[in-house]
Design a protein around this motif. Sequence first.
Motif, PDB file in Angstrom:
ATOM      1  N   GLU A  30       0.788  -1.237  -0.057  1.00 36.21           N
ATOM      2  CA  GLU A  30      -0.029  -0.087   0.024  1.00 36.21           C
ATOM      3  C   GLU A  30       0.971   1.217   0.012  1.00 36.21           C
ATOM      4  OE1 GLU A  30      -3.225   0.080  -0.416  1.00 36.21           O
ATOM      5  OE2 GLU A  30      -3.930  -1.926   0.128  1.00 36.21           O
ATOM      6  N   ALA A  31       2.100   1.063  -0.009  1.00 35.95           N
ATOM      7  CA  ALA A  31       3.078   2.159   0.054  1.00 35.95           C
ATOM      8  C   ALA A  31       2.975   3.443  -1.182  1.00 35.95           C
ATOM      9  CB  ALA A  31       4.408   1.735   0.030  1.00 35.95           C
ATOM     10  N   ALA A  32       2.259   3.163  -2.240  1.00 35.22           N
ATOM     11  CA  ALA A  32       2.163   3.976  -3.178  1.00 35.22           C
ATOM     12  C   ALA A  32       0.856   4.870  -2.848  1.00 35.22           C
ATOM     13  CB  ALA A  32       2.238   3.705  -4.673  1.00 35.22           C
ATOM     14  N   GLY A  33       0.715   6.272  -2.956  1.00 36.19           N
ATOM     15  CA  GLY A  33      -0.660   6.961  -2.844  1.00 36.19           C
ATOM     16  C   GLY A  33      -0.607   7.747  -1.500  1.00 36.19           C
ATOM     17  N   ASP A  34      -1.978   8.357  -1.654  1.00 38.23           N
ATOM     18  CA  ASP A  34      -2.019   9.374  -0.431  1.00 38.23           C
ATOM     19  C   ASP A  34      -3.215   8.529   0.448  1.00 38.23           C
ATOM     20  OD1 ASP A  34      -0.275  11.414  -1.074  1.00 38.23           O
ATOM     21  OD2 ASP A  34      -1.879  12.222  -2.018  1.00 38.23           O
ATOM     22  N   PHE A  35      -2.825   8.602   1.917  1.00 33.87           N
ATOM     23  CA  PHE A  35      -3.637   7.879   2.682  1.00 33.87           C
ATOM     24  C   PHE A  35      -4.024   8.684   3.954  1.00 33.87           C
ATOM     25  CE2 PHE A  35      -1.430   4.708   0.305  1.00 33.87           C
ATOM     26  CZ  PHE A  35      -2.412   3.745  -0.120  1.00 33.87           C
ATOM     27  N   GLU A  36      -4.994   8.408   4.604  1.00 38.10           N
ATOM     28  CA  GLU A  36      -5.273   9.096   5.899  1.00 38.10           C
ATOM     29  C   GLU A  36      -6.053   7.957   6.764  1.00 38.10           C
ATOM     30  OE1 GLU A  36      -7.738  12.519   4.908  1.00 38.10           O
ATOM     31  OE2 GLU A  36      -9.386  11.522   5.004  1.00 38.10           O
ATOM     32  N   ALA A  37      -5.792   8.356   8.054  1.00 33.44           N
ATOM     33  CA  ALA A  37      -6.729   7.534   9.151  1.00 33.44           C
ATOM     34  C   ALA A  37      -6.918   8.613  10.522  1.00 33.44           C
ATOM     35  CB  ALA A  37      -5.969   6.441   9.445  1.00 33.44           C
ATOM     36  N   THR A  38      -7.796   8.334  11.062  1.00 36.83           N
ATOM     37  CA  THR A  38      -8.044   8.946  12.240  1.00 36.83           C
ATOM     38  C   THR A  38      -7.523   8.032  13.237  1.00 36.83           C
ATOM     39  OG1 THR A  38     -10.015   9.760  11.304  1.00 36.83           O
ATOM     40  CG2 THR A  38      -9.940   9.916  13.662  1.00 36.83           C
ATOM     41  N   VAL A  39      -6.773   8.712  14.324  1.00 37.28           N
ATOM     42  CA  VAL A  39      -6.339   8.004  15.702  1.00 37.28           C
ATOM     43  C   VAL A  39      -7.012   8.851  16.746  1.00 37.28           C
ATOM     44  CG1 VAL A  39      -4.346   7.449  16.955  1.00 37.28           C
ATOM     45  CG2 VAL A  39      -4.093   7.464  14.558  1.00 37.28           C
TER      46      VAL A  39
END
Length: 152
Positions: A30-39
């Motif tokens: 999954e290393a390529a691309g833009d990601f976000e998560a809520t912590v």
Amino acid sequence: MIEEGDWETIPDAEGLARKAASAALAVTYEAAGDFEATVMLTDDTHIRELNRDWRAKDKPTNVLSFPAPEMPGATGPRHLGDIALAYETLVRESEEESKELAHHFVHLIVHGVLHLLGYDHEVEAEAEIMEALEVKALATLGIADPYRDMAA
């Protein structure tokens, strides 16, 4: 998002969480691309409620992950989901296992992100894959293998 708990005892928790998430992404496909998560940083009381309501386990736990469905056609960073950590459990485990609090925090964020990406540890073969990815991600951050002393 800090909801409850004495999280200021971990300097720059937000920065550490970002580094941990990036490390987890970097060791997976999954290393390529833009990601976000809520912590969400919370306490044992709230995480116990989440664990009870979502997993039918009426007890606190260290980390919970709630993967978000992939939204076809969505623009912008892909939202992976939500992660919740319980302060008291984190502290207790780090003391019991003689681990630096910040290192255990980073480990749980890596663990949570891997869950968001679909990794699991319910079956031994899957656990080995997930643990190897955790160890690899943590090593990139200068954190020792958290499982090395757990082999019995």
